[in-house]
Each structure stands twice: as C-alpha cells, then as structure tokens.
Design a protein around this motif. Structure first.
Motif, PDB file in Angstrom:
ATOM      1  N   GLU A 123       9.771   7.469  14.539  1.00 55.39           N
ATOM      2  CA  GLU A 123      10.595   8.010  13.434  1.00 55.39           C
ATOM      3  C   GLU A 123      11.183   6.897  12.562  1.00 55.39           C
ATOM      4  N   LYS A 124      11.396   5.704  13.173  1.00 50.16           N
ATOM      5  CA  LYS A 124      11.994   4.609  12.412  1.00 50.16           C
ATOM      6  C   LYS A 124      10.956   3.916  11.520  1.00 50.16           C
ATOM      7  N   ARG A 125       9.694   4.137  11.857  1.00 52.08           N
ATOM      8  CA  ARG A 125       8.623   3.489  11.090  1.00 52.08           C
ATOM      9  C   ARG A 125       7.996   4.457  10.070  1.00 52.08           C
ATOM     10  N   ILE A 126       8.898   5.110   9.312  1.00 52.81           N
ATOM     11  CA  ILE A 126       8.436   6.044   8.270  1.00 52.81           C
ATOM     12  C   ILE A 126       8.905   5.513   6.922  1.00 52.81           C
ATOM     13  N   LEU A 127       8.013   5.542   5.948  1.00 51.57           N
ATOM     14  CA  LEU A 127       8.361   5.054   4.622  1.00 51.57           C
ATOM     15  C   LEU A 127       8.131   6.175   3.609  1.00 51.57           C
ATOM     16  N   ILE A 128       9.150   6.394   2.738  1.00 55.68           N
ATOM     17  CA  ILE A 128       9.007   7.429   1.714  1.00 55.68           C
ATOM     18  C   ILE A 128       8.941   6.742   0.352  1.00 55.68           C
ATOM     19  N   LEU A 129       7.925   7.050  -0.442  1.00 54.22           N
ATOM     20  CA  LEU A 129       7.822   6.478  -1.791  1.00 54.22           C
ATOM     21  C   LEU A 129       7.864   7.589  -2.819  1.00 54.22           C
ATOM     22  N   LYS A 130       8.460   7.254  -3.965  1.00 50.65           N
ATOM     23  CA  LYS A 130       8.414   8.205  -5.087  1.00 50.65           C
ATOM     24  C   LYS A 130       7.235   7.850  -5.988  1.00 50.65           C
ATOM     25  N   GLN A 131       6.838   8.811  -6.786  1.00 50.83           N
ATOM     26  CA  GLN A 131       5.748   8.587  -7.730  1.00 50.83           C
ATOM     27  C   GLN A 131       6.020   7.353  -8.577  1.00 50.83           C
ATOM     28  N   GLY A 132       5.053   6.437  -8.660  1.00 50.30           N
ATOM     29  CA  GLY A 132       5.217   5.219  -9.467  1.00 50.30           C
ATOM     30  C   GLY A 132       5.712   4.026  -8.663  1.00 50.30           C
ATOM     31  N   ALA A 178       2.039   4.472  -5.840  1.00 50.18           N
ATOM     32  CA  ALA A 178       2.029   5.891  -5.474  1.00 50.18           C
ATOM     33  C   ALA A 178       1.756   6.766  -6.702  1.00 50.18           C
ATOM     34  N   ASP A 179       0.789   7.684  -6.567  1.00 52.80           N
ATOM     35  CA  ASP A 179       0.488   8.625  -7.642  1.00 52.80           C
ATOM     36  C   ASP A 179       1.424   9.826  -7.568  1.00 52.80           C
ATOM     37  N   THR A 180       1.788  10.155  -6.354  1.00 51.09           N
ATOM     38  CA  THR A 180       2.676  11.304  -6.119  1.00 51.09           C
ATOM     39  C   THR A 180       3.800  10.808  -5.217  1.00 51.09           C
ATOM     40  N   ASN A 181       4.656  11.701  -4.818  1.00 48.70           N
ATOM     41  CA  ASN A 181       5.591  11.333  -3.760  1.00 48.70           C
ATOM     42  C   ASN A 181       4.795  11.187  -2.471  1.00 48.70           C
ATOM     43  N   VAL A 182       5.121  10.131  -1.715  1.00 47.49           N
ATOM     44  CA  VAL A 182       4.261   9.768  -0.586  1.00 47.49           C
ATOM     45  C   VAL A 182       5.085   9.554   0.683  1.00 47.49           C
ATOM     46  N   ARG A 183       4.520   9.972   1.823  1.00 42.70           N
ATOM     47  CA  ARG A 183       5.153   9.680   3.120  1.00 42.70           C
ATOM     48  C   ARG A 183       4.149   8.909   3.969  1.00 42.70           C
ATOM     49  N   LEU A 184       4.585   7.743   4.426  1.00 41.92           N
ATOM     50  CA  LEU A 184       3.686   6.909   5.215  1.00 41.92           C
ATOM     51  C   LEU A 184       4.335   6.567   6.555  1.00 41.92           C
ATOM     52  N   SER A 185       3.472   6.310   7.517  1.00 40.64           N
ATOM     53  CA  SER A 185       3.944   5.769   8.777  1.00 40.64           C
ATOM     54  C   SER A 185       3.284   4.408   8.937  1.00 40.64           C
ATOM     55  N   TYR A 186       3.937   3.469   9.603  1.00 38.28           N
ATOM     56  CA  TYR A 186       3.309   2.152   9.702  1.00 38.28           C
ATOM     57  C   TYR A 186       3.621   1.475  11.028  1.00 38.28           C
ATOM     58  N   ILE A 187       2.788   0.462  11.303  1.00 38.39           N
ATOM     59  CA  ILE A 187       3.091  -0.444  12.408  1.00 38.39           C
ATOM     60  C   ILE A 187       3.157  -1.846  11.827  1.00 38.39           C
ATOM     61  N   GLU A 188       3.898  -2.744  12.555  1.00 39.23           N
ATOM     62  CA  GLU A 188       3.953  -4.133  12.112  1.00 39.23           C
ATOM     63  C   GLU A 188       3.227  -4.993  13.116  1.00 39.23           C
ATOM     64  N   ARG A 189       2.780  -6.160  12.637  1.00 35.55           N
ATOM     65  CA  ARG A 189       2.049  -7.072  13.526  1.00 35.55           C
ATOM     66  C   ARG A 189       2.873  -7.478  14.739  1.00 35.55           C
TER      67      ARG A 189
END
Lengths: 162, 445
Positions: B22-31, B93-104
C-alpha cells in the motif's frame, strides 16, 4: 449523272456546321448530308441507296449519345452495301481501346484528330473520294476538280499497266 | 495452455507478491511527468490504472511519441534492470494514473526467486513494446502515403488553377472580340433589309436541326428547282416559308445576300457559344482548384451540380443524364467542395456502368428539400456494389477499377466523405444489381 454523297455525323450542331463549311467546295458537284446522330445517318444512307445513289465518304465523330462513331462504323463495315464506302473518324476523345476497335473492326480508312485543319480535312476527303469513285467504277471525269490528282494518276496508270 | 493465459497468471502472481504494498502506490494526474529522459530512476512501475505516453527526443530536441502504455504494462524497465539506471524515455500521464512500484533497494529484489519470477513477464513486456512500435510504424507509413497522395492532388489543383488563369485570358479576348465583331458588323455592314434576320440569328443561332434542314432543302429543291447546294443554304436560315419565297423570287442577288447574312450570323453565334462554353469550363476548374480556406459564401446547390456536369461532360457524353432539381436551396459553403463531391459521384457511376458494358447507361440526379436538410440522390444502373465491399468504399485508396487510364480529380469516395462530413452531412449507399444510389444529406445552415 449519278448522285454521289458525303455523310457527316457529329452530334454537336456548331461543330457539324464548321465541318460542313470546310467541305463546302465539294457541294459544287456532289451532295453533303449533315446528320446529328448515327441513327439519323443510317436513315439518310438507306434513302440514298434506295434511290440508287452512292455513299462515297463518311466523316464521323466518335463520342456521341446512344451510338458511338466506332460502333456506327463497325455496323457499316459489316454491311455489304457500304463495303466500298470510305470511313473517316474525326474525334477529340478516343481511348486506346476505341482506336484499336476502329482500326480492327470498323476498318476505318483514316483517323483525324480534333481540332482539325481545313486543308487536312479537305485533302483527306478528296483522297477518299478519289478512291471511292475509282473503286465503284464511276466515270471520274465530271469530278476531276474535286479529286486528288496524284492518287488518280497513279491508280489510272497502274490500271492501264495490267 | 495458451501463452496469453500463462503470462496473465504469472502477472497476477507478481502483482500479489511484489506490487501489493500500500505504501508503494503512486497517483499521477493527467499531464504529470513520471520519468524524464536521461534522468536517474531506480523504480520499476506497474500500471494499475490509466494510460501514459512515452516520448523520445529527435535531432531538433523535440519530443515525439514512440508508444503508449496501459494497464498491466511496466514502465522504467530499462533503467531498473540496466547498470546505468537512467530512463531513456520521457513518460507523461495521458489520464489520471495509478501505479504500483518496487525499488532496487527493496528486500524483495534481493530474493533468490526474483529473476525467475520476472524473466517471462519482462520478456513479454519487451515483446509487447516491440509489437506496439511496429504497429505505429505501419500507421505512420500509411499516413505518409496518404499525405503524398493529397500533395499530388494539391499540385494538380494548383496546375489546373494556373491553366485556368492562362486560358481565361485567351478566351476572354476571343469572347470580347466576338461580341465586338457582332456589334460592329450589325451596325455598320449589314443592310437594313436583312438586319433583323442577322440579329435574330446571332442570338438564336440556326434553329433547325439537321433532319429539319434536310426536309426544308428537299422541299425547296422540288418546289423552286434550286440546286442542292443553294437549297441547303437557304434551308439553314431561320426564314419562314413565306420569307423564303420572297427571297427566291428576288433572284440570285437576293439570296446571295441572305446566305451571306445568315452564314455570317450563324458563325458569330457559334463562336460566341464556344467561347461561353470554354469560359464556363474554365470557371468550374478554377472553383475546383480554389483554395479550400476561401470564405464560405451563399451557394445554390443546384448550381454546383450543373457546374460538375459541365466538367464531367467528356465522359458522360454516351450516358443519358436526367437531372431533377426540386429546390433552389442555398447553403453557406465553398462551391468547389460540392462541385468536387458531385464530380466524384457522377464519375464513379459512369465508370461502374462502362465497366459493366451497360447498353443503356443512365444516371439520375435528384435534388430536393426536407424540413431540416437538402438531399441529393445520384442513381446509376451499373453493376452495383456487393455487400462485402459496401463498407470499404469510403476508405482512401480503395478501388475496384481493373484497368484503363483514369484521371482522378480526388481520392474518390474518401474525399467525398471527408467533404460531406465537414458540412455535418451524411452519405450512404444503397445498391442492388443494376441500381446503385448514393444519398447525400446536407443540413441547412
């Protein structure tokens, strides 16, 4: 003296008038019939033949409503009555295919392009008329002023050689 | 089991094992910018929702799009797995985006299983990207082809307009001088007693057709024992029977004058008709090649159809055309647009009929009006359009023409559709063997 006729077929009246005007000098001795369609020409030609007269030369346009010039000349070529009649196609617009047909099936004698030159048209008609009169075995002497003297001379000489 | 299914299952496993923090979630807005080209990145992103575009820079330092990434695709693949740890793409981002990620630096990455888990999924990701870029390159190729075609047409249009301009000057001289000749000859050279016949012939030309002339000539020949040549000359004039009688009774002087007068007037009339016809054709070509950006003006739809018919005359001569105009409706439009539409549709019909060797080729054109729109129906009796190709005919470069020389004025039906669309109109085709109708609906402004 028998009646010898030249038939002109052209659907556009102004153009028909212009062709007729260029060939005016032939009217001193022979008839020129002006027709606005192939069908009209066919009727006129039938009347001429019925009277025992001669259709010597046809000058026809190609692109016309109902029946094209090439189709008209093909039908004519298949009609033994007009086997000797000389055929000139005078056209501005003929596809490659039309031209092939005109030569192979209609057996045309000459192909002239629009816009034409008066001398060229008069020369062509005069040459064709000379051939026709000799082919049909008519007395050429009354018509000499209208005929192509070179052709006349050559053919008469060749004939006497035989 | 299918590859797609295997990959999906593997991906689902990865999601739960690596991308559910849950802590590794990123939310981006369009643009918003996720990654920047040539900048450091040590994260591997999985798109949970939304779409992002990936850009590369060209020689002029401008971004151009190389691909789009959507749900279940990875981003940061190159920088995460390479030594450089730099992104080569800029990702926005073209739209609003939700991503999950891992770090090295995440402990999971140290896990023995990491390589085994990721390998098939990442290979699949790379494969997917490759497919996407191939598809894009194909689309680009098609677009370039289309551009090339339309540039050819623009060039042709410009050439036509240039030609029209040159011809206009030449025809203008002929037309003006013909009018001057008419005027001068009529006022200065024509004797009073034949002036009225001169002037009516100039306006109306020779009013008899060849059949009527033959009958009149025959009648004159029989009745007055005239020579065939003279009989025909007199037959061509517009004189009535009683006027003819008068002329013939006047003797040779009288009919020489009459012949000269009518012949002269007839020739002048024909010259004027020819010049007008040429002017008309040139004007239509000019309209067609006119700059599409010209301001719209009030246009009579019926006029545009008439003008198109002038331009297609050379290949519709052997076709009987029936025109039914039921409205004098006007439209805010560029007339060249509509001329082009009708030319393409009429030409299309003609070609289909000629190809089918139709013995009595016919085209029916009907223009009428309804409450909110104008409607034009163009019907031919050609081969018809089979249902398999009916939905393809409006695509560019679709053709059924088998052979032969054809000088297109546009890209045919695709141009027609484009123009009709630009007026918020609609086009549809109804076809059966021996009858094809194109129906064009144009909303009133």
């Amino acid at each position: 003296m028998e009646n010898v006729t030249i038939i002109l077929v052209e659907d556009q009246r102004e153009v028909l008038q212009a062709i007729a005007k260029d060939l005016e000098k032939f009217e001193e001795l022979i008839r020129i019939e002006e027709c606005e369609s192939a069908a009209e020409a066919e009727t006129v030609m039938k009347q001429i033949v019925d009277k025992g007269d001669y259709v010597a030369v046809i000058v026809s346009d190609h692109v016309m409503p109902n029946k094209s010039g090439v189709d008209f000349l093909i039908d004519l070529n298949n009609n033994p009555t007009f086997k000797r009649t000389r055929k000139i196609l005078l056209t501005a617009l003929a596809t490659h295919q039309d031209t092939i047909q005109a030569i192979n099936k209609a057996n045309i004698d000459l192909y002239l392009e629009k816009p034409w030159k008066k001398e060229e048209l008069v020369f062509a008609v005069s040459t064709m008329l000379t051939h026709y009169i000799l082919d049909a075995g008519l007395d050429y002497t009354p018509y000499v002023s209208l005929l192509n003297s070179e052709i006349l001379f050559t053919r008469l000489r060749n004939a006497s050689d035989v | 089991m299918s590859n797609a299914f295997q990959t999906a299952r593997k991906l689902a496993e990865l999601k739960t094992r690596y991308f559910s923090n849950e802590k590794r979630i990123l939310i981006l807005k369009q643009g918003d910018v996720l990654l920047k080209g040539e900048e450091h990145n040590d994260k591997l992103f999985l798109i949970l929702e939304g779409t992002l575009s990936c850009y590369l820079k060209n020689e002029e330092d401008k971004n151009y799009e190389v691909m789009k990434s959507t749900r279940n695709m990875f981003l940061g693949v190159y920088s995460f797995f390479s030594y450089e740890q730099k992104s080569y793409l800029t990702v926005i981002a073209d739209t609003n985006v939700r991503l999950s990620y891992i770090e090295r630096s995440d402990p999971v990455v140290e896990n023995d299983m990491f390589a085994t888990d990721f390998l098939p999924v990442i290979v699949n990701e790379i494969y997917l990207r490759q497919t996407l870029t191939q598809q894009m390159s194909r689309e680009k190729q098609a677009a370039i082809q289309k551009l090339y075609e339309s540039e050819k047409m623009i060039l042709l249009g410009q050439l036509a307009a240039g030609l029209a301009h040159e011809l206009n000057n030449a025809i203008g001289i002929l037309e003006r001088n013909t009018a001057w000749l008419m005027e001068t000859i009529s006022t200065k050279w024509i004797p009073e007693n034949v002036k009225s016949i001169f002037n009516t012939t100039i306006v109306g030309g020779l009013s008899f057709n060849s059949q009527q002339i033959r009958e009149r000539a025959h009648w004159l020949e029989e009745k007055y024992k005239l020579s065939p040549k003279l009989a025909k000359q007199l037959a061509k004039t517009n004189l009535t029977e009683s006027e003819l009688r008068e002329v013939i009774q006047g003797g040779s002087k009288s009919y020489d004058l009459m012949n000269d007068t009518t012949e002269l007037a007839g020739v002048l009339h024909d010259m004027q008709i020819a010049a007008q016809q040429a002017t008309h054709v040139v004007k239509s070509v000019k309209d067609l090649g006119a700059n599409r950006k010209v301001e719209k003006a009030e246009v009579f739809l019926a006029d545009t159809i008439q003008r198109a018919l002038v331009l297609v005359k050379s290949f519709t001569k052997s076709i009987s055309i029936n025109l039914e105009i039921q409205t004098q409706g006007k439209l805010q439009a560029t007339s060249g647009d509509w001329v082009q539409v009708w030319i393409n549709l009429i030409k299309n019909g003609c070609e289909s009929m000629l190809q089918a060797n139709q013995v009595h080729p016919k085209i029916n054109i009907r223009l009428f009006e309804r409450d909110n729109h104008y409607q034009v129906e163009i019907t031919d009796n050609g081969t018809g359009i089979s249902p398999e190709i009916a939905d393809k005919i409006f695509q560019p470069s679709f053709t059924t023409k088998v052979s032969g020389l054809s000088f297109g004025l546009g890209l045919g039906l695709s141009i027609v559709k484009k123009i009709v669309d630009s007026y918020n109109g609609g086009i549809q085709v109804k076809s059966k063997q021996g009858e094809t109708t194109f129906i064009i609906i144009i909303p009133k402004n």
